[in-house]
Design a protein around this motif. Structure first.
Motif, short mmCIF file in Angstrom:
data_model
loop_
_atom_site.label_atom_id
_atom_site.label_comp_id
_atom_site.label_asym_id
_atom_site.label_seq_id
_atom_site.Cartn_x
_atom_site.Cartn_y
_atom_site.Cartn_z
N THR A 344 10.05 28.97 90.78
CA THR A 344 9.45 28.44 89.54
C THR A 344 10.46 27.61 88.76
OG1 THR A 344 9.92 30.61 88.60
CG2 THR A 344 7.63 30.15 89.17
N VAL A 345 11.73 28.05 88.75
CA VAL A 345 12.72 27.28 88.01
C VAL A 345 12.96 25.93 88.68
CG1 VAL A 345 15.14 27.20 87.26
CG2 VAL A 345 13.81 29.28 86.95
N SER A 346 12.94 25.91 90.00
CA SER A 346 13.17 24.61 90.65
C SER A 346 11.97 23.69 90.43
CB SER A 346 13.52 24.80 92.13
OG SER A 346 12.35 24.87 92.89
N HIS A 355 15.40 18.81 80.24
CA HIS A 355 15.81 20.13 79.80
C HIS A 355 16.94 20.65 80.68
CE1 HIS A 355 11.96 19.84 77.77
NE2 HIS A 355 12.31 20.89 77.02
N ILE A 356 17.69 21.58 80.11
CA ILE A 356 18.77 22.20 80.88
C ILE A 356 18.24 23.52 81.41
CG2 ILE A 356 21.12 23.11 80.79
CD1 ILE A 356 21.23 21.23 78.13
N TRP A 357 18.08 23.63 82.70
CA TRP A 357 17.48 24.83 83.30
C TRP A 357 18.57 25.74 83.85
CZ3 TRP A 357 12.55 25.21 82.10
CH2 TRP A 357 11.82 24.05 81.83
N ALA A 358 18.78 26.87 83.20
CA ALA A 358 19.83 27.80 83.63
C ALA A 358 19.20 29.01 84.31
CB ALA A 358 20.65 28.25 82.43
N ALA A 380 5.65 30.58 85.80
CA ALA A 380 5.42 29.13 85.66
C ALA A 380 4.87 28.81 84.27
CB ALA A 380 4.46 28.66 86.74
N ASN A 381 3.95 29.66 83.76
CA ASN A 381 3.39 29.43 82.42
C ASN A 381 4.48 29.51 81.35
OD1 ASN A 381 0.90 29.17 83.50
ND2 ASN A 381 -0.02 30.94 82.48
N LEU A 382 5.37 30.51 81.49
CA LEU A 382 6.44 30.66 80.49
C LEU A 382 7.37 29.45 80.52
CD1 LEU A 382 7.32 34.46 80.87
CD2 LEU A 382 5.95 33.35 79.09
N LEU A 383 7.68 28.99 81.75
CA LEU A 383 8.58 27.85 81.86
C LEU A 383 7.89 26.57 81.37
CD1 LEU A 383 10.27 28.63 85.30
CD2 LEU A 383 11.27 28.78 83.02
N ALA A 384 6.58 26.45 81.64
CA ALA A 384 5.84 25.28 81.15
C ALA A 384 5.86 25.24 79.63
CB ALA A 384 4.41 25.31 81.68
N ASN A 385 5.71 26.41 79.03
CA ASN A 385 5.78 26.48 77.56
C ASN A 385 7.15 26.04 77.07
OD1 ASN A 385 3.19 27.26 77.25
ND2 ASN A 385 3.64 29.43 76.88
N ARG A 395 17.95 24.04 76.11
CA ARG A 395 18.45 24.84 77.23
C ARG A 395 17.49 26.00 77.46
NH1 ARG A 395 21.73 29.23 78.41
NH2 ARG A 395 23.18 28.87 80.15
N VAL A 396 17.06 26.15 78.69
CA VAL A 396 16.12 27.24 79.04
C VAL A 396 16.77 28.11 80.11
CG1 VAL A 396 13.81 27.83 79.82
CG2 VAL A 396 14.20 25.67 78.59
#
Ligand SMILES: Nc1ncnc2c1ncn2[C@@H]1O[C@H](COP(=O)(O)OP(=O)(O)O)[C@@H](O)[C@H]1O
Ligand SMILES: [Mg+2]
Length: 482
Positions: A344-346, A355-358, A380-385, A395-396
């Protein structure tokens, strides 16, 4: 239907302090005691009157016997004497007193006491030294011109002795009556109130039922023996059963209508997919010749595409929620959560390079008991938000860990935060912040993303939390470890 029986029936002891049964027993016993005591006292009073009258009659007859000048015999011999033993008779003629009958113990002081009495027509009770209580009658009469004063006295024992034994007997009988009524009332009351205790236990069972979920089936009823309207308690039992029937009926009706609504939403969403696909297909077809379109038509086409995309997302979310509502049975399997987080992060990285995805993953693989597809959608929903509701450059960080038998996935961003006014309802359907903000961000907001997150995580037996303030927003979900 499984019957839940987690009964911790807290029925009070049947004769506990302040209980109805105790009060009934106490009051019945008190009433019986009161009646028996009153009855005993009344009969004792009556006996006292009768005995004293008898004694007084004997005093009168002793008085009316002729004056015995020979006198001196201390106790009249034989049972023929109507006055009985203990009689005292003193006749006084012109200052000369003659004791014609007396018990051995009569002293001079006693005689003096008797003589000191004034003449009266009614007998009096008085103590005589050495002899105890005596009933005394004094009479004065003229006998051939001389005044003769006669004192007769009889022991008062003849009243007190039978009265005392009668009172003792009555006391014993009263005690027996109280004891008997206590035991009897206790048995009767306990027996007749036992159905009430069972009724309370049934009510407790019902109150422990999980009625808020499921079909609202109420599998508990008062036993037929306790619901017989012939007795008052049975009437309560019957009314209770009728109430449960009614409640169950209402629950069933509610469940039916809810099912209908869910089915309708599911059907409607499903039916909307095809026309939506057509709209998007035609829009795409039109876009191919876009060079020939005038400027405002091209803009309108763009809007058609964007809105139909938004509607597709909405329809898909609705369909998923409807399915989760009606059949929340997930395919729960040991699932590699690390893989889900990585994927999901990728995906999110690919979707937004702004965005910075950590990532924060533990060394080893974390396995959870989860439905892989649904959990993928949750993350995926949380990351989309985190992508659509925060500005570029945010940064996420997505973290995975274990805690007390739970797998914990958290998505943390340092964006502006979830608006305070929607934080309490953010997991409910159609809750979202000011729409214009989202439009600016270019996302397709439906307000269903977090509702899906909550529904899926709950169906896993897990939970979801939000902790948000400006500069720090963290969504945490717990799912069971495999
Ligand atoms: N990471 C976040 N930062 C700020 N606000 C958020 C975040 N995640 C969710 N929200 C707020 O919660 C609302 C509900 O989210 P969601 O249920 O996913 O609906 P949607 O994303 O379709 O608007 C969003 O509209 C947004 O206002
Ligand atoms: Mg969303």
């Amino acid at each position: 239907m499984t019957l839940p029986v987690p009964m911790k029936t807290t029925a009070p002891p049947s004769m506990g302090k302040g209980t109805l049964s105790r009060q009934l027993v106490m009051r019945t016993t008190a009433l019986v005691a009161l009646v028996t005591i009153a009855l005993s006292l009344f009969t004792a009073l009556a006996s006292f009157q009768i005995l004293q009258n008898q004694l007084d009659d004997r005093l009168q007859s002793a008085l009316s016997r002729p004056f015995d000048r020979s006198g001196g015999s201390s106790a009249p011999a034989g049972g023929s004497d109507p006055t009985g033993s203990g009689l005292i008779r003193i006749d006084t003629v012109s200052g000369q007193s003659l004791v014609s009958a007396k018990p051995d113990d009569l002293t001079e002081a006693g005689i003096a006491r008797l003589l000191s009495l004034a003449t009266s027509r009614v007998p009096v009770t008085m103590p005589i030294p050495k002899l105890g209580l005596y009933r005394v009658l004094v009479q004065e009469r003229e006998l051939r011109g001389v005044t003769v004063t006669t004192v007769v006295a009889l022991p008062y024992d003849e009243v007190t002795n039978p009265l005392t034994s009668q009172l003792m007997m009555a006391g014993l009988l009263t005690l027996a009556a109280i004891l008997l009524s206590y035991v009897g009332a206790r048995r009767v009351v306990e027996r007749s109130l036992r159905p009430l205790t069972r009724l309370a236990a049934t009510a407790t069972q019902v109150s422990n039922l999980p009625l808020d979920s499921g079909e609202g089936h109420v599998p508990i009823r008062v036993a037929p023996a306790d619901a017989n309207p012939a007795s008052e308690v049975g009437q309560v039992g019957q009314a209770f059963n009728h109430m449960l029937d009614n409640v169950e009926g209402a629950f069933a009706a509610r469940h039916r209508s809810e099912t209908k609504v869910r089915q309708f939403v599911a059907d409607a969403s499903h039916e909307l997919r095809n026309p939506l696909a057509s709209i998007r297909g035609y829009a795409e077809l039109t876009r191919r010749g876009a060079e020939e379109l005038p400027g405002d038509a091209a803009h309108a086409l763009g809007r058609i595409e964007a809105e139909s995309e938004r509607m597709s997302a909405l329809v898909q979310d609705l369909l998923l929620l409807a399915r989760l509502d009606s059949e929340p049975t997930l395919d729960l399997q040991p699932t590699d959560l690390t893989e889900i987080v990585l994927n999901t992060v990728s995906d999110a990285r690919a979707a937004s390079a702004d965005h910075i995805w950590a990532l924060n993953l533990p060394e080893d693989v974390v396995m959870g008991r989860a439905d892989a597809n649904r959990l993928h959608q949750v993350v995926a929903n949380l990351l989309a938000n985190a992508r659509t509701h925060t500005p570029p450059g945010t940064r996420v960080e997505t973290a995975l860990s274990r805690l007390d038998g739970w797998a914990v996935i958290s998505v943390t961003d340092n964006g502006p935060g979830v608006p305070t006014e929607i934080q309490h309802s953010v997991f409910e359907r159609f809750t979202r912040a000011d729409v214009s903000r989202v439009r600016q961000a270019g996302g397709s907001s439906t307000g269903l993303g977090l509702a899906i997150v909550a529904a899926v995580v709950n169906a896993h037996g897990g939970r979801v939390n939000l902790d948000s303030r400006p500069g720090h927003t963290r969504f945490t979900i717990h799912v069971p470890l495999a």
